[in-house]
Motif scaffolding. Sequence first.
Motif, short mmCIF file in Angstrom:
data_model
loop_
_atom_site.label_atom_id
_atom_site.label_comp_id
_atom_site.label_asym_id
_atom_site.label_seq_id
_atom_site.Cartn_x
_atom_site.Cartn_y
_atom_site.Cartn_z
N MET A 1 6.30 2.71 19.04
CA MET A 1 6.57 2.01 17.72
C MET A 1 7.44 2.93 16.84
O MET A 1 7.29 4.13 16.77
CB MET A 1 5.25 1.55 16.99
N ASN A 2 8.48 2.51 16.41
CA ASN A 2 9.50 3.31 15.49
C ASN A 2 8.95 3.38 14.17
O ASN A 2 7.99 2.83 13.73
CB ASN A 2 10.80 2.75 15.63
N GLN A 3 9.58 4.34 13.48
CA GLN A 3 9.02 4.58 12.09
C GLN A 3 9.08 3.47 11.19
O GLN A 3 8.34 3.26 10.31
CB GLN A 3 9.87 5.68 11.41
N PHE A 4 10.17 2.74 11.38
CA PHE A 4 10.33 1.26 10.50
C PHE A 4 9.10 0.42 10.67
O PHE A 4 8.65 -0.10 9.65
CB PHE A 4 11.45 0.83 10.98
N ALA A 5 8.88 0.31 11.81
CA ALA A 5 7.44 -0.61 12.20
C ALA A 5 6.32 0.19 11.65
O ALA A 5 5.41 -0.66 11.04
CB ALA A 5 7.62 -0.82 13.65
N ARG A 6 6.28 1.28 11.80
CA ARG A 6 4.93 1.95 11.04
C ARG A 6 4.86 1.80 9.66
O ARG A 6 3.76 1.59 9.19
CB ARG A 6 5.00 3.24 11.61
N ASN A 7 6.03 1.80 9.03
CA ASN A 7 6.22 1.67 7.62
C ASN A 7 5.87 0.44 7.21
O ASN A 7 5.31 -0.05 6.11
CB ASN A 7 7.49 2.07 7.04
N LEU A 8 6.36 -0.57 7.71
CA LEU A 8 6.06 -2.05 7.58
C LEU A 8 4.60 -2.38 7.87
O LEU A 8 4.09 -3.35 7.29
CB LEU A 8 7.06 -3.03 8.24
N ARG A 9 3.98 -1.84 8.71
CA ARG A 9 2.39 -2.23 9.07
C ARG A 9 1.77 -2.60 8.09
O ARG A 9 1.33 -3.74 8.24
CB ARG A 9 2.08 -1.49 10.20
N PRO A 10 1.41 -1.91 7.07
CA PRO A 10 0.51 -2.40 6.10
C PRO A 10 0.81 -3.35 5.25
O PRO A 10 -0.09 -4.19 4.77
CB PRO A 10 0.43 -0.96 5.22
N HIS A 11 2.32 -3.62 5.04
CA HIS A 11 2.89 -4.79 4.39
C HIS A 11 2.58 -6.15 5.27
O HIS A 11 1.98 -7.13 4.76
CB HIS A 11 4.19 -4.62 3.91
N ILE A 12 2.67 -6.10 6.75
CA ILE A 12 2.43 -7.06 7.30
C ILE A 12 0.79 -7.57 7.55
O ILE A 12 0.54 -8.52 7.39
CB ILE A 12 2.95 -7.00 8.75
N LYS A 13 0.09 -6.35 7.52
CA LYS A 13 -1.23 -6.57 7.68
C LYS A 13 -1.80 -6.98 6.30
O LYS A 13 -2.66 -7.94 6.32
CB LYS A 13 -2.08 -5.37 7.64
N GLN A 14 -1.39 -6.73 5.35
CA GLN A 14 -1.45 -7.42 3.89
C GLN A 14 -1.31 -9.05 3.71
O GLN A 14 -2.02 -9.66 3.38
CB GLN A 14 -1.05 -6.74 2.65
N GLU A 15 -0.26 -9.20 4.26
CA GLU A 15 0.23 -10.64 4.09
C GLU A 15 -0.58 -11.44 5.06
O GLU A 15 -1.03 -12.66 4.87
CB GLU A 15 1.71 -10.76 4.52
N LEU A 16 -0.95 -10.93 6.34
CA LEU A 16 -1.79 -11.68 7.35
C LEU A 16 -3.31 -11.73 6.70
O LEU A 16 -4.17 -12.80 7.01
CB LEU A 16 -1.82 -11.08 8.76
N ALA A 17 -3.73 -10.70 5.97
CA ALA A 17 -4.91 -10.84 5.20
C ALA A 17 -4.89 -11.82 4.40
O ALA A 17 -5.92 -12.57 4.10
CB ALA A 17 -5.45 -9.73 4.86
N ARG A 18 -3.92 -12.07 3.41
CA ARG A 18 -3.87 -13.09 2.48
C ARG A 18 -3.75 -14.44 3.06
O ARG A 18 -4.01 -15.31 2.45
CB ARG A 18 -2.69 -12.60 1.56
N TYR A 19 -3.12 -14.36 4.25
CA TYR A 19 -3.07 -15.97 5.20
C TYR A 19 -4.49 -16.27 5.46
O TYR A 19 -4.78 -17.37 4.85
CB TYR A 19 -2.39 -15.56 6.30
N ARG A 20 -5.09 -15.38 5.94
CA ARG A 20 -6.65 -15.55 6.37
C ARG A 20 -7.49 -16.01 5.11
O ARG A 20 -8.45 -16.94 5.20
CB ARG A 20 -7.21 -14.46 7.12
N LEU A 21 -7.34 -15.28 4.08
CA LEU A 21 -8.19 -15.60 2.67
C LEU A 21 -7.79 -16.62 2.22
O LEU A 21 -8.64 -17.67 1.86
CB LEU A 21 -7.76 -14.36 1.49
N ALA A 22 -6.58 -17.19 2.31
CA ALA A 22 -6.09 -18.61 1.66
C ALA A 22 -6.57 -19.53 2.49
O ALA A 22 -7.01 -20.64 1.94
CB ALA A 22 -4.45 -18.71 1.76
N LEU A 23 -6.60 -19.44 4.14
CA LEU A 23 -7.30 -20.38 4.73
C LEU A 23 -8.85 -20.48 4.47
O LEU A 23 -9.09 -21.69 4.48
CB LEU A 23 -7.16 -20.10 6.31
N ALA A 24 -9.57 -19.45 4.31
CA ALA A 24 -10.99 -19.61 4.11
C ALA A 24 -11.13 -20.23 2.80
O ALA A 24 -12.31 -20.73 2.58
CB ALA A 24 -11.49 -17.96 4.13
#
Length: 123
Positions: A1-24
């Motif tokens: 995984m390149n540095q750009f992908a590592r830097n984006l990871r927490p933001h992607i995880k946050q959006e997916l967590a918000r996705y799951r919360l909204a579904l719940a």
Amino acid sequence: MNQFARNLRPHIKQELARYRLALADGRPDQAFVHLERAHVLGQGVTRYHLAAHWHMLCWELRYRRGRGAPGQLLRLVGALILTPPGLLPTGNTGGSNISAFKSMPVEPELAEILRRSRQLKSR
């Protein structure tokens, strides 16, 4: 995984967590907004791009009874093939209701996350 992908990871995880919360919380339309945001952020990284479309496919099957599922299946294939060479329209939100070839403006907040993620050095 390149540095750009590592830097984006927490933001992607946050959006997916918000996705799951909204579904719940019983807010599927708001959940999809978070998938769109995850798509805009992750469309330059194959694994994130595929994840966004996978979740969109699952959402389509559950909430639209499959109407947008064929479009998401095509987008999964497209993400696999077109992400590595960077042949993607900027800002496209990834939904089946939008042309897969249409560039769109990027929300300022997401544009800033992308800009910072490209510039950050290894932590």
